[in-house]
Design an enzyme around this catalytic site. Structure first.
Site, PDB file in Angstrom:
ATOM      1  N   CYS B 224      36.837  40.822  46.429  1.00  0.00           N
ATOM      2  CA  CYS B 224      38.045  41.085  45.348  1.00  0.00           C
ATOM      3  C   CYS B 224      37.768  42.664  44.880  1.00  0.00           C
ATOM      4  CB  CYS B 224      37.811  40.016  44.606  1.00  0.00           C
ATOM      5  SG  CYS B 224      38.290  38.522  45.114  1.00  0.00           S
ATOM      6  N   HIS B 303      26.150  48.142  43.702  1.00  0.00           N
ATOM      7  CA  HIS B 303      26.089  46.988  44.688  1.00  0.00           C
ATOM      8  C   HIS B 303      24.914  46.183  44.759  1.00  0.00           C
ATOM      9  CE1 HIS B 303      26.497  44.997  48.732  1.00  0.00           C
ATOM     10  NE2 HIS B 303      27.369  45.682  48.687  1.00  0.00           N
ATOM     11  N   HIS B 387      42.440  49.865  26.864  1.00  0.00           N
ATOM     12  CA  HIS B 387      42.822  48.778  27.441  1.00  0.00           C
ATOM     13  C   HIS B 387      41.979  48.415  28.432  1.00  0.00           C
ATOM     14  CE1 HIS B 387      46.698  49.660  25.886  1.00  0.00           C
ATOM     15  NE2 HIS B 387      46.968  50.745  26.296  1.00  0.00           N
ATOM     16  N   HIS B 391      39.030  41.934  36.224  1.00  0.00           N
ATOM     17  CA  HIS B 391      39.480  40.938  37.295  1.00  0.00           C
ATOM     18  C   HIS B 391      39.537  39.451  37.032  1.00  0.00           C
ATOM     19  CE1 HIS B 391      39.905  39.300  41.304  1.00  0.00           C
ATOM     20  NE2 HIS B 391      38.536  38.726  41.373  1.00  0.00           N
ATOM     21  N   HIS B 420      47.158  33.439  34.439  1.00  0.00           N
ATOM     22  CA  HIS B 420      48.075  32.213  34.307  1.00  0.00           C
ATOM     23  C   HIS B 420      49.037  32.499  35.179  1.00  0.00           C
ATOM     24  CE1 HIS B 420      51.255  29.799  31.969  1.00  0.00           C
ATOM     25  NE2 HIS B 420      50.282  29.163  31.833  1.00  0.00           N
ATOM     26  N   ASN B 424      44.559  34.109  40.695  1.00  0.00           N
ATOM     27  CA  ASN B 424      43.592  34.949  41.135  1.00  0.00           C
ATOM     28  C   ASN B 424      44.174  35.649  42.609  1.00  0.00           C
ATOM     29  OD1 ASN B 424      41.507  36.408  42.231  1.00  0.00           O
ATOM     30  ND2 ASN B 424      39.911  34.937  42.108  1.00  0.00           N
TER      31      ASN B 424
END
Lengths: 436, 496
Positions: B224, B303, B387, B391, B420, B424
């Site tokens: 993702c 990572h 802001h 994710h 919502h 995802n």
């Protein structure tokens, strides 16, 4: 004099390919969560309804399936019918009755295909083959995942499509089912809906009574009797002729009055009477939307708004029977409808067919046009689980004006006799989708 | 009551002390320069013009010296401008809005689940509990193939979904930016779980007839957080190629990966992952300076794959029946927390104002030298960014980050509302969140945005953007028809 040629092509078969669930485009929201079924709705629990709309589909609207615009218009129109996308469940408590939980679960859409052309089908398919165009799944004991409405889209070879819609009779009657399809076509063509659906309850529902035999159970599957179907189409000119023939006896007879009387008298001939002082009776089913009531129910009322009224046959003269039917229907008052509904009570009986039943249908089906210039070629209606005495359905025809299509469901032997009946053959009907 | 008041007045005093300290440290250069300049000006005024002229003449400049100085200045300036990294502009981006026929209400999802898993009521119960607490709404979408009973995840259907998502997003991007397909110099497509041959980037090149010398890349399997990896790759490429446009397409194709078995850990993604995609136009052309929405400031990639537990926490494998699914381990949240800490340790010095960095340094020195029991100072990232786009991996991820970074409800609103409304959507969720902030009219010139993404591996990547021009509402995007309904209150548990 018409000759009947019915050739049965055994090669015409319907293959069902896949099944998916179509949902509304917008959530129902917290406004309407449960829909109570009226006493009249619950009385219809034994029956199912099936309609098949045949289109030539010259604009090829039904080709691709997943990305077609009819899927979007279906989702948009389903937003207006929250009870169609809901699920049946039993009310809490011992005397629980059926109600609909409007949870947006969606309607099943089945994809089918026919290995014949539309013309071949209309010329030679039987009524039992036609049942495959509106395939049905009976309600299981636990209906939480069972969709009460089912739409089937079947493609014919070389173009043409049959749209079948089936539902449990508890949730809709023929008028609102046809009205839904019409609304769908209007949304598809971006036109405003003429009869927006209304869910406000009927003005006269008796308080729900506890069921006499414990809580509601799903209706049993198909009828036991060996019933057969046939469809007769009467042209406008023929009807014009017939009505003018009986003009002296009954000046304001409608095509329904005439055909109802005609079929009643002819079928009575075929049915044996148990004892001499019994008379043949007919149960006429009419829709009481927008008429007869002091506060008319809107035409878009979504639910059952049917009134069954009994009539006894006196005499054999067609003219007098037509008058009798006409007078009887004209004389129906609101009080009679109210009493009939209050008398319904809680029994699980067949509303159609315990007496010979005749249904009068409005002109809606042929107004359902997916493209601006294409009416359905034919519309068929069936009722599931009809009892042994039979059912006559008088519906509009593709040809406008006074033309009518009559679908008859009778025990096999009786229908075989009826098809050869002189009085009917005299009127030169076109027979199609017949089991005989 | 007496004990309460002193606390209150203490906290007020503390707030002003903190503000004063921050102002002092952050503007230290200005604060020292101003008195110096004042002093110099007063001195000059005191000397008078004649004195200044005498001072000037006494310096004995000759032509050679002047020329050399001039060349030196020009040389230094040229070297500076040449070696400065090119500014990467985000001209605009477009998010995919799924068609209404793809909507999946809770009841439909549970109905299908019950029909398909009819022999495993426990798995059905599990899915219901996950869905109730997921934070998803009734308008999320799954691709057409998944609406069938049973689902039809053919390769053709997967390609169909890819075409639907990617082409819609790209058409929308072309319309918004006026970009012509032949002007695309670099194309990067990232889609983790669907990697056909020819690649998705080849599919895009075929559809839009892109140039034959285009530099195309297809990143698959990177989870993702691949969206930010693509942005990082685009940035590096745009440093090498002058005057170029780069299009980045981030998506996740769900059709082939819808788990058909009944292993609980693998059913979880079915409940959360939904259809979505985004196309982003990046450029290093000076001419885009005026109309670009954002400027890329930093990209930090961390990572944790070297750690075995982190490596295995999101793992694609076969279950006992041989059905392939993605298994999520129970310590996913803990690993995510650690990955985040590592990422912000690198990010902190790059973005935090001097005041926060000084405090952190002092606390670090204090812990090392004086007393290891001192609480580590968590820098206040709200000072560095206006802001936050976290994710929308799941409700737990957003809750965890809100707690760790001490963010307010409004800061995480974009993430919660995207979860919502769209579910995802994997790598493209950051763009839906950014679009939410813009649609609400909260994005002003100079605002800094922090995008954080987690992915299998385990990776934590973040990107920092600076808003180039105030974005006026209403804007055209996936939130256009529903922004007025948001924010909504999302209950802890939705009763199904």
């Amino acid at each position: 004099m018409a000759s009947i040629t019915t050739s049965h092509s055994p090669s015409l078969s319907v293959t069902l390919h896949s099944k998916l669930t179509a949902v509304s485009s917008e959530p129902t929201g917290s406004g309407k969560t449960h829909h109570e079924l009226s006493a009249l709705d619950r009385a219809m629990a034994q029956h199912t309804l099936h309609m098949v709309f045949y289109y030539r589909d010259q604009d090829e609207l039904f080709g691709l399936y997943d990305l077609d615009s009819w899927r979007e218009s279906l989702s948009t129109v389903l937003t207006m019918y929250p009870t169609m996308t809901g699920r049946l469940l039993l009310e809490q408590g011992h005397d629980g009755n059926w109600q609909v939980r409007c949870n947006d679960a969606g309607v099943r859409v089945v994809k089918g295909s026919v290995d014949g052309t539309l013309s071949e089908w209309l010329n030679s398919a039987t009524a039992s083959q036609e049942k495959l165009l509106a395939s049905w799944n009976h309600m299981p004991i636990d209906p939480t995942t069972w969709s009460p409405f089912r739409i089937q889209v079947s493609n014919f070879k070389e173009g043409g499509v049959a749209i079948g819609i089936s539902c449990s009779h508890m949730l809709a009657d023929l008028t609102c089912l046809a009205s839904f399809i019409k609304s769908w076509t209007l949304v598809h063509r971006n036109l405003p809906i003429t009869n927006p659906p209304s869910f406000t309850p009927l003005p006269f529902s008796p308080s729900p009574q506890p069921l006499s035999n414990g809580h509601a159970k799903p209706p049993p599957p198909q009828q036991a009797k060996d019933m057969a179907n046939a469809t007769f189409k009467f042209s406008s000119s023929t009807m014009q002729q017939c009505l003018s023939n009986i003009h002296d006896i009954c000046p304001n007879a409608t095509p329904f009055d005439f055909l109802c009387a005609l079929f009643w008298t002819r079928i009575s001939h075929l049915k044996p009477l148990k004892n001499n002082d019994q008379t043949h009776s007919l149960s006429i089913c009419i829709d009481f939307r927008k008429k007869l009531l002091k506060e008319p129910i809107p035409f878009g009322y979504f639910g059952n708004a049917l009134h069954f009224t009994m009539l006894s046959l006196e005499g054999e003269d067609l003219g007098s029977v037509v008058s009798a039917v006409n007078r009887h229907l004209a004389g129906i008052e609101e009080e009679e409808i109210r009493c009939a509904i209050e008398r319904l009570g809680s029994s699980n009986r067949c509303m159609y067919g315990e007496e010979l039943t005749c249904v009068c249908m409005e002109s809606l089906p042929y107004e359902a046009k997916f493209s601006d210039n294409e009416k359905p070629v034919h519309v068929s209606c069936h009722v599931g689980n009809v009892a042994g005495k039979g059912l006559i359905m008088v519906m509009p025809s593709c040809e406008e004006g006074l033309a009518r299509t009559v679908t008859v469901m009778l025990p096999h032997e009786e229908l075989a006799e009826l098809i050869k009946d002189e009085a009917i053959l005299q009127l030169d009907p076109t027979t199609l989708l017949s089991d005989i | 009551m007496p004990p309460m008041l002193p606390d209150f007045s203490n906290s007020v005093k503390l707030k002003y002390v903190k503000l004063g300290y921050q102002y002092l440290v952050n503007h230290i250069i200005t604060l020292t320069l101003v008195p110096i300049m004042l002093g110099v000006s007063i001195e000059i005024l005191r000397l008078g013009p004649q004195e200044i002229l005498n001072l000037w003449n006494s310096l004995h400049f000759n032509l050679v010296q002047i020329l050399c100085s001039a060349f030196l200045i020009i040389f230094v300036a040229t070297v500076y401008f040449m070696s400065k990294p090119r500014t990467i502009y985000l001209v605009d981006y477009a998010c995919f809005k799924p068609p209404v026929t793809c909507r999946v209400p809770f009841a439909t999802f549970m109905g299908h689940s019950r029909l398909i898993l009819k022999n495993n009521p426990k798995s059905v119960e599990f899915q219901m509990r996950i869905l109730e607490r997921s934070g998803l709404g009734e308008e999320t979408c799954l691709p057409p193939a998944i609406h069938y009973i049973p689902p039809k995840p053919t390769m053709e259907a997967a390609r169909g979904e890819a075409e639907l998502v990617i082409f819609s997003a790209m058409d929308s991007l072309f319309k918004k930016t006026g970009l012509k397909p032949k002007d695309i110099d670099i194309l990067i497509v990232n889609c983790s779980l669907f990697s056909p041959t020819p690649s998705l980037s080849a599919m895009v090149i075929n559809k839009y007839k892109l140039r034959s010398n285009i530099k195309s890349f297809n990143l698959s399997g990177m989870g993702c957080s691949a969206g930010l990896i693509s942005i990082d790759l685009a940035r590096d490429l745009l440093q090498v190629h002058p005057n170029s446009n780069a299009v980045v397409v981030s998506t996740e194709i769900i059709t082939p990966n819808y788990y058909q078995g009944n292993e609980r850990a693998m059913l979880l993604p079915n409940c959360l992952f939904r259809m979505g995609g985004a196309a982003i136009l990046l450029s290093n052309r000076r001419s885009e300076r005026r109309r670009a929405k954002y400027r890329l400031v930093h990209v930090v990639r961390t990572h944790k794959g070297a750690d075995d537990k982190a490596y295995r926490c999101v793992f694609e494998e076969e279950d006992k029946e041989g059905k392939v699914g993605i298994s999520l381990s129970k310590d996913l949240m803990a690993i995510a927390g650690e990955a985040l800490k590592l990422n912000i340790t690198t990010m902190g010095p790059l973005v935090l104002p001097a005041s926060e960095q000084l405090l952190f340094l002092l606390t670090l020195i204090g812990r090392k030298i004086f007393n290891p029991k001192w609480k580590p100072y968590i820098p206040d990232f709200k000072q560095a960014f206006e802001h936050f786009c976290i994710h929308a991996g799941g409700r737990a991820v957003i809750d965890e980050l809100q707690k760790n970074l001490q963010l307010s409800t409004e800061h995480v609103e974009a993430s919660r509302m995207t979860l919502h409304r769209f579910g995802n959507t994997s790598s493209s969720s950051l763009w839906y969140e950014l679009n939410y902030i813009e649609s609400k009219g909260r994005m002003k010139k100079g605002d800094r945005v922090w995008q954080i993404a987690f992915g299998s591996g385990f990776k934590c990547n973040s990107a920092v953007w600076k808003c180039n021009k105030t974005i006026k509402t209403p804007i055209d995007g996936p939130w256009t028809d529903c922004i007025d309904r948001y924010p909504v209150h999302i209950p802890e548990i939705v009763k199904l």
